[in-house]
Design an enzyme around this catalytic site. Structure first.
Site, PDB file in Angstrom:
ATOM      1  N   ASP A 316       1.012   1.765   1.640  1.00  0.00           N
ATOM      2  CA  ASP A 316       1.688   1.999   0.380  1.00  0.00           C
ATOM      3  C   ASP A 316       1.842   0.612  -0.260  1.00  0.00           C
ATOM      4  O   ASP A 316       1.745  -0.394   0.424  1.00  0.00           O
ATOM      5  CB  ASP A 316       3.044   2.641   0.682  1.00  0.00           C
ATOM      6  CG  ASP A 316       4.010   2.561  -0.466  1.00  0.00           C
ATOM      7  OD1 ASP A 316       3.668   3.095  -1.534  1.00  0.00           O
ATOM      8  OD2 ASP A 316       5.092   1.980  -0.311  1.00  0.00           O
ATOM      9  N   ASP A 542       7.077   8.344   0.405  1.00  0.00           N
ATOM     10  CA  ASP A 542       5.943   8.277   1.321  1.00  0.00           C
ATOM     11  C   ASP A 542       6.075   9.294   2.453  1.00  0.00           C
ATOM     12  O   ASP A 542       5.133   9.490   3.221  1.00  0.00           O
ATOM     13  CB  ASP A 542       5.836   6.877   1.948  1.00  0.00           C
ATOM     14  CG  ASP A 542       5.614   5.804   0.900  1.00  0.00           C
ATOM     15  OD1 ASP A 542       4.856   6.070  -0.042  1.00  0.00           O
ATOM     16  OD2 ASP A 542       6.206   4.727   1.024  1.00  0.00           O
TER      17      ASP A 542
END
Ligand code: ADP
Ligand code: MG
Length: 646
Positions: A316, A542
């Site tokens: 990420d 996430d």
């Protein structure tokens, strides 16, 4: 604390048990050697040793038999009973003794491993000082309530999670996160249980107590981790289930062919698949223990095995590859209606309740001029897009292009061009829009600037993030691994910003403008293409992707919950270097497990062969059998020493 005592007592009892069996056997042997006592006496002593030592084993075997299961204890019991039946009392006693001794030694070695993990909770003090008015009173740690003010002095362990209300100090978080340098903390900062105040003095308001503290949660996770079996372990367990009855049949066949009952008994003793059964769990516990000491929590054998097989690592962006400590670099008001301050203030209201790194940057900015941010009446988070709030009759929208489009708010070409320019530099640009009949509550302004008041963009704010210091080096380590590892960047941020960061980090697989669900879909695509994926992320957005990937790694999660639950590996500190470490540890663990299984199978079958040929005695069989178990355990212990990487 109490549990440690219990474990200690049970080990103590085991030691007495083994010693008692040893003394009975030694006595029986010595009396026969040095005195001419009737054999009956010495036999009775050996029999007493067999029964007292073998009793618990027999009980276990019978219990298992009721469930129609053949376990290792079944073999041992049958062997001992058979040996006694043919009058080999001394041998029967000795075999039992060797087994008990072996188990005891195994217990001690495995306990060493567990200590590596369990050390944390035992360090939490039993009592703490709390402030009541002007007084300091000492109370039991278990009696602390949320809101209590805990007084901590240098050298003391912090017993609970809380927020500093007074004082400042350097906190050593090494026991929890593995970071070696103490961190400076002062009023308003969070502190976590299990850390130590190195210097300074603190008063901490308890926010999490008992089961909810960081230390308690870490312990709980590790305990759970051990019950989650690795796939390899399951295979072995299933194998062992058929192995034991097969050995019984084999022993009977050998007896029928040779009429040598001692050979049959010896086969039962050597064939016990102890080493085989121990091979995986000892390796898993050792690896988890090694990782835990470095502030890396691995949720069990499955996660460890998955870590060993990863081919693609997906990162990420915000908060994972970058520090997530964004700074406002430029504010551009769009219409005469607002000045820079004004735009930031509006944004601050919208972001007041958001946890996003972008929100923190905005709130930090308005704090510079001590602006008091009004609480919005209505607050909606659009994951991966932005936020929408209502404040009195004002509707404020802060976020990216897709959120604007959803609200049917147009962007002029001029703003679009400006934004693209900033984004090419790797900055994230927030668009601030609002709509109201009464523009900012002042009717007269409405006339002057109609388009600004209806439903329009009132400004854009550019924010810059910094790449984590160890990001470049970590990616390089991943690229240089023996097992080729691909790297990808998945982000919710826009494509230009993502490309700029990716270019700097030399990542060539980039997917941007992803909503949380898109991240998940992208991960699924990689899995479908045959990749073994690890997703590394930090935020709530996430979580779905972390759960979908073969291995979800949450970084910098000291104190945050949802991401931890969704992940297989939790890195408590902010160190990206732990990512390759976890993958290498998993790989090493898988190797050690394979070595153990291979060795155990080879050794076992070799010994069974020798026993069937009548080449080894019962006593030698028992000794060799125990040695093989210990070799497997020691091999697993190698994982405890987790190599440091520069
Ligand atoms: P990343 O995947 O990089 O962690 P996110 O999915 O959290 O990014 O966010 C993606 C984009 O959504 C951000 O770049 C931003 O434009 C927008 N966004 C998300 N949360 C917020 C917020 N609280 N305020 C404004 N914009 C936001
Ligand atoms: Mg993020």
């Amino acid at each position: 604390m109490k549990q440690n005592n219990l474990r200690f007592i049970s080990r103590y009892k085991e030691a007495i048990h083994v010693s008692a069996v040893a003394i009975l056997l030694a006595l029986s042997w010595a009396l026969r050697q040095f005195f001419t006592l009737p054999e009956l006496v010495t036999d009775y002593l050996a029999l007493a040793a067999t029964i007292s030592g073998g009793y618990p084993i027999a009980v276990k075997a019978i219990k298992a038999l009721r469930e129609r299961e053949f376990i290792i204890d079944t073999l041992v019991t049958i062997a001992a009973v058979a040996a006694v039946a043919i009058g080999d009392y001394g041998e029967a006693g000795f075999v039992i003794f060797i087994l008990l001794l072996g188990e005891f030694l195994e217990g001690v070695t495995v306990a060493k491993t567990s200590q590596a993990i369990k050390g944390l909770a035992s360090l939490i003090p039993d009592t703490v000082k709390i402030r009541r008015g002007s007084e300091e009173v000492e109370i039991a740690t278990a009696a602390i309530k949320i809101g209590d003010l805990i007084v901590v002095r240098p050298g003391e362990h912090i017993a609970i999670d809380g927020v500093i209300v007074r004082g400042e100090g350097a906190i050593d978080q090494a026991l929890v996160t593995g970071e070696s340098t103490p961190v400076e903390r002062s009023a308003g900062d969070k502190v976590y249980s299990g850390t130590i105040l190195a210097t300074g003095a603190l008063e901490i308001e308890a926010t999490n107590v008992g089961e909810d503290t960081t230390v308690a949660k870490i312990e709980q996770m590790i305990t759970e981790a051990r019950t989650r079996k690795a796939p390899l372990e399951r295979i072995v367990d299933r194998f062992a289930k058929y192995f034991v009855p097969a050995v019984l049949v084999f022993a009977v066949i050998v007896y029928l062919l040779t009429f040598d009952i001692r050979r049959a008994i010896t086969i039962l003793i050597v064939a016990c698949p102890c080493a085989l059964v121990l091979g995986t769990p000892t390796a898993v516990v050792a690896a988890i223990g090694a990782a835990a000491r470095k502030g890396i929590l691995i949720k069990g054998g499955r996660a460890l095995e998955a870590a060993g097989k990863i081919t693609t690592v997906i990162f990420d962006k915000t908060g994972t590859l970058t520090n997530g400590l964004l700074k406002v670099v430029e504010v551009k008001p769009i219409c005469a209606e607002h000045d820079e301050k004004n735009v930031v203030e509006l944004t601050a209201i919208a972001e007041k309740l958001s946890e996003h790194p972008l929100a923190k940057a905005i709130l930090e900015k308005v704090a510079e001029w001590e602006y008091i941010v009004a609480s919005p009446d209505d607050f909606t988070v659009k994951q991966g897009q932005g936020v929408e709030v209502r404040n009195n009759d004002l509707h404020i929208v802060v976020g990216n292009r897709s959120l604007l489009a959803e609200n049917n708010i147009a962007l002029s070409e001029e703003i679009e061009a400006y934004m693209q320019g900033r984004e090419e530099r790797g900055e994230t640009v927030l668009i601030v829009a609002h709509s109201t009949e009464d523009c900012l509550g002042s009717g007269n302004r409405q006339d002057k600037n109609k388009d600004c008041c209806a439903k329009a963009v009132c400004g854009v704010i550019s924010l810059a993030d910094t790449i984590k210091a160890d990001a470049k080096a970590t990616l390089q380590i991943l690229r240089n691994r023996k097992k080729r590892t691909k790297i990808a960047l998945f982000t919710g941020d826009n494509a230009r910003t993502a490309s700029s960061i990716a270019a700097e980090l030399k990542i060539n697989v980039v997917a941007a403008e992803l909503l949380p669900a898109d991240k998940t879909r992208k991960v699924e695509e990689l899995i479908a293409a045959g990749e073994k994926t690890a997703m590394v992320g930090d935020g709530i957005n996430d979580a779905p992707a972390l759960a979908t990937a073969d291995l979800g790694i949450a970084v910098g999660t000291l104190g945050s919950d949802i991401t931890v639950q969704a992940s297989d590996v939790t890195i408590l500190h902010d160190d990206l270097a732990s990512v390759p470490q976890v993958l290498d540890l998993g790989r090493k663990a898988v190797w050690v497990i394979r070595e153990n299984i291979f060795f155990a199978l080879l050794f076992n079958s070799g010994m069974i062969g020798l026993a069937a040929l009548g080449l080894i005695s019962m006593v030698i069989a028992a000794i060799f059998h125990q040695i093989s178990s210990l070799i497997v355990i020691l091999n697993s212990m190698r994982l405890l020493v987790m190599r440091k990487r520069s």
